[in-house]
Design a protein around this motif. Structure first.
Motif, PDB file in Angstrom:
ATOM      1  N   GLY A  92      52.482  39.776  88.070  1.00 45.52           N
ATOM      2  CA  GLY A  92      53.422  40.507  88.923  1.00 45.52           C
ATOM      3  C   GLY A  92      54.717  40.795  88.204  1.00 45.52           C
ATOM      4  O   GLY A  92      54.930  40.363  87.068  1.00 45.52           O
ATOM      5  N   LEU A  93      55.567  41.567  88.874  1.00 46.04           N
ATOM      6  CA  LEU A  93      56.839  41.991  88.267  1.00 46.04           C
ATOM      7  C   LEU A  93      57.978  41.555  89.181  1.00 46.04           C
ATOM      8  O   LEU A  93      58.890  42.310  89.500  1.00 46.04           O
ATOM      9  CB  LEU A  93      56.838  43.512  88.075  1.00 46.04           C
ATOM     10  N   SER A  94      57.908  40.295  89.613  1.00 48.44           N
ATOM     11  CA  SER A  94      58.861  39.775  90.594  1.00 48.44           C
ATOM     12  C   SER A  94      60.119  39.268  89.902  1.00 48.44           C
ATOM     13  O   SER A  94      60.355  39.511  88.726  1.00 48.44           O
ATOM     14  CB  SER A  94      58.196  38.635  91.345  1.00 48.44           C
ATOM     15  N   VAL A 122      62.164  37.607  81.208  1.00 51.46           N
ATOM     16  CA  VAL A 122      62.474  38.638  80.201  1.00 51.46           C
ATOM     17  C   VAL A 122      63.934  38.502  79.753  1.00 51.46           C
ATOM     18  O   VAL A 122      64.244  38.557  78.560  1.00 51.46           O
ATOM     19  CB  VAL A 122      62.186  40.055  80.758  1.00 51.46           C
ATOM     20  N   ASP A 123      64.816  38.298  80.720  1.00 55.36           N
ATOM     21  CA  ASP A 123      66.251  38.215  80.392  1.00 55.36           C
ATOM     22  C   ASP A 123      66.573  37.065  79.446  1.00 55.36           C
ATOM     23  O   ASP A 123      67.444  37.187  78.592  1.00 55.36           O
ATOM     24  CB  ASP A 123      67.073  38.047  81.686  1.00 55.36           C
ATOM     25  N   THR A 159      52.554  49.548  82.401  1.00 51.97           N
ATOM     26  CA  THR A 159      53.543  49.343  83.470  1.00 51.97           C
ATOM     27  C   THR A 159      54.445  48.152  83.146  1.00 51.97           C
ATOM     28  O   THR A 159      55.667  48.206  83.314  1.00 51.97           O
ATOM     29  CB  THR A 159      52.828  49.066  84.815  1.00 51.97           C
ATOM     30  N   THR A 160      53.824  47.082  82.678  1.00 53.07           N
ATOM     31  CA  THR A 160      54.598  45.882  82.341  1.00 53.07           C
ATOM     32  C   THR A 160      55.618  46.216  81.259  1.00 53.07           C
ATOM     33  O   THR A 160      56.804  45.853  81.356  1.00 53.07           O
ATOM     34  CB  THR A 160      53.664  44.759  81.846  1.00 53.07           C
ATOM     35  N   LEU A 161      55.144  46.926  80.233  1.00 53.29           N
ATOM     36  CA  LEU A 161      56.019  47.274  79.108  1.00 53.29           C
ATOM     37  C   LEU A 161      57.215  48.115  79.577  1.00 53.29           C
ATOM     38  O   LEU A 161      58.357  47.857  79.176  1.00 53.29           O
ATOM     39  CB  LEU A 161      55.202  48.030  78.061  1.00 53.29           C
ATOM     40  N   LEU A 162      56.948  49.105  80.433  1.00 52.49           N
ATOM     41  CA  LEU A 162      58.039  49.944  80.938  1.00 52.49           C
ATOM     42  C   LEU A 162      59.090  49.092  81.642  1.00 52.49           C
ATOM     43  O   LEU A 162      60.296  49.296  81.475  1.00 52.49           O
ATOM     44  CB  LEU A 162      57.498  50.995  81.920  1.00 52.49           C
ATOM     45  N   ASN A 163      58.613  48.120  82.419  1.00 56.71           N
ATOM     46  CA  ASN A 163      59.546  47.244  83.136  1.00 56.71           C
ATOM     47  C   ASN A 163      60.307  46.316  82.188  1.00 56.71           C
ATOM     48  O   ASN A 163      61.483  46.031  82.407  1.00 56.71           O
ATOM     49  CB  ASN A 163      58.794  46.434  84.187  1.00 56.71           C
ATOM     50  N   VAL A 164      59.633  45.855  81.145  1.00 54.42           N
ATOM     51  CA  VAL A 164      60.315  44.987  80.167  1.00 54.42           C
ATOM     52  C   VAL A 164      61.402  45.804  79.457  1.00 54.42           C
ATOM     53  O   VAL A 164      62.556  45.361  79.335  1.00 54.42           O
ATOM     54  CB  VAL A 164      59.313  44.422  79.132  1.00 54.42           C
ATOM     55  N   VAL A 165      61.036  46.997  79.014  1.00 54.46           N
ATOM     56  CA  VAL A 165      61.988  47.829  78.269  1.00 54.46           C
ATOM     57  C   VAL A 165      63.183  48.174  79.161  1.00 54.46           C
ATOM     58  O   VAL A 165      64.342  48.093  78.728  1.00 54.46           O
ATOM     59  CB  VAL A 165      61.292  49.101  77.730  1.00 54.46           C
ATOM     60  N   SER A 166      62.932  48.514  80.422  1.00 53.89           N
ATOM     61  CA  SER A 166      64.065  48.894  81.263  1.00 53.89           C
ATOM     62  C   SER A 166      64.943  47.680  81.559  1.00 53.89           C
ATOM     63  O   SER A 166      66.168  47.793  81.632  1.00 53.89           O
ATOM     64  CB  SER A 166      63.608  49.629  82.520  1.00 53.89           C
ATOM     65  N   ARG A 183      68.762  41.733  71.476  1.00 54.84           N
ATOM     66  CA  ARG A 183      67.918  41.904  70.284  1.00 54.84           C
ATOM     67  C   ARG A 183      66.526  41.347  70.543  1.00 54.84           C
ATOM     68  O   ARG A 183      65.780  41.025  69.626  1.00 54.84           O
ATOM     69  CB  ARG A 183      68.564  41.198  69.084  1.00 54.84           C
ATOM     70  N   THR A 184      66.226  41.223  71.809  1.00 58.32           N
ATOM     71  CA  THR A 184      64.924  40.672  72.205  1.00 58.32           C
ATOM     72  C   THR A 184      63.786  41.519  71.652  1.00 58.32           C
ATOM     73  O   THR A 184      63.794  42.744  71.772  1.00 58.32           O
ATOM     74  CB  THR A 184      64.838  40.617  73.745  1.00 58.32           C
ATOM     75  N   GLN A 185      62.827  40.847  71.032  1.00 56.10           N
ATOM     76  CA  GLN A 185      61.663  41.526  70.471  1.00 56.10           C
ATOM     77  C   GLN A 185      60.543  41.564  71.519  1.00 56.10           C
ATOM     78  O   GLN A 185      60.476  40.702  72.397  1.00 56.10           O
ATOM     79  CB  GLN A 185      61.162  40.770  69.235  1.00 56.10           C
ATOM     80  N   ILE A 186      59.684  42.561  71.373  1.00 54.17           N
ATOM     81  CA  ILE A 186      58.531  42.694  72.275  1.00 54.17           C
ATOM     82  C   ILE A 186      57.284  42.773  71.413  1.00 54.17           C
ATOM     83  O   ILE A 186      57.297  43.443  70.374  1.00 54.17           O
ATOM     84  CB  ILE A 186      58.626  43.997  73.105  1.00 54.17           C
TER      85      ILE A 186
END
Ligand SMILES: Nc1ncnc2c1ncn2[C@@H]1O[C@H](COP(=O)(O)OP(=O)(O)O)[C@@H](O)[C@H]1O
Ligand SMILES: [Mg+2]
Length: 216
Positions: free
Chosen positions: A89-91, A98-99, A120-127, A136-139
């Protein structure tokens, strides 16, 4: 201390398996590690129950308190690397993990359902990361449960690379990962000569390089 958060909108993709086995490989390299189980389902905590892992898994649910208490409980831990295993989920716990991360891992299986969920997950992480210009968080996207005998398995790295972020070395679909959970161990400790353990070691090298790039 460095923080690796493992997130994915979809369940059953291998988040917990990734967290525990990377922790096991980091520990074998002499780093102190800890896994934070932020998933109410408690899979990582259950994995640790036989007390054979050799590192701590600590349940820390965001639902039990405020975000600031959750963060404080994590950041006060004394470990070289903390891995945060999150629920699907993206709760709010997704956002919090992520923060706080130096490195965000998005495991992804070879089905198109998995790849859509990774997108979808990636878009939410990037935003989430963009809202902090200094971040400087890496993905890294981690291909999991890959069967190279299938076309899906052969194509997954290319398909995931098209999403525009780093793609790590893959983890195969391998019964050793399932067995490790049943036995309450990590694959590097239980079966160091196995293909699964070799893959986890290669992946761990990649993750340590990514952490170095985050400047953490
Ligand atoms: N690389 C793999 N090969 C085979 N089985 C796997 C692999 N990764 C995970 N699994 C199995 O898939 C199931 C879901 O994995 P899990 O790590 O619990 O996913 P999540 O935490 O994303 O829900 C478990 O039964 C686990 O043993
Ligand atoms: Mg899990």
């Amino acid at each position: 201390m460095q923080v690796i958060s493992i997130v994915q909108q979809k369940g059953g993709v291998g988040k917990t398996t990734l967290a525990i086995n990377v922790a096991g490989a980091l520990k074998q390299r002499g780093l102190s590690v800890m896994v934070v189980d932020a998933d109410p389902q408690g899979s990582a905590t259950a994995w640790a129950f036989p007390r054979k892992l050799g590192f701590e898994v600590k349940a820390e649910l965001l639902a039990n308190g405020t975000l600031s208490i959750w963060l404080r409980n994590i950041l006060k831990q004394r470990a070289d690397v903390i891995l945060i295993d999150t629920p699907a989920g993206l709760s709010s716990v997704f956002r919090a993990a992520v923060d706080v991360a130096d490195l965000v891992l998005i495991p992804c299986g070879p089905s198109s359902l998995d790849i859509n969920a990774a997108r979808t997950t990636l878009l939410n992480v990037v935003s989430a990361l963009r809202s902090d210009a200094r971040s400087r968080t890496q993905i890294a996207i981690v291909p999991t449960r890959v069967d190279v005998r299938t076309p899906e398995g052969q194509q997954i790295t290319d398909e995931l690379s098209a999403l525009g972020e780093n793609v790590s070395p893959p983890l195969s679909h391998d019964v050793y990962f399932v067995r490790a959970f049943t036995q309450g161990v990590s694959v590097t400790a239980a079966a160091p000569a196995s293909n699964a353990a070799q893959e986890i070691k290669v992946l761990t090298d990649f993750l340590l390089e990514s952490l170095a790039a985050s400047g953490a």
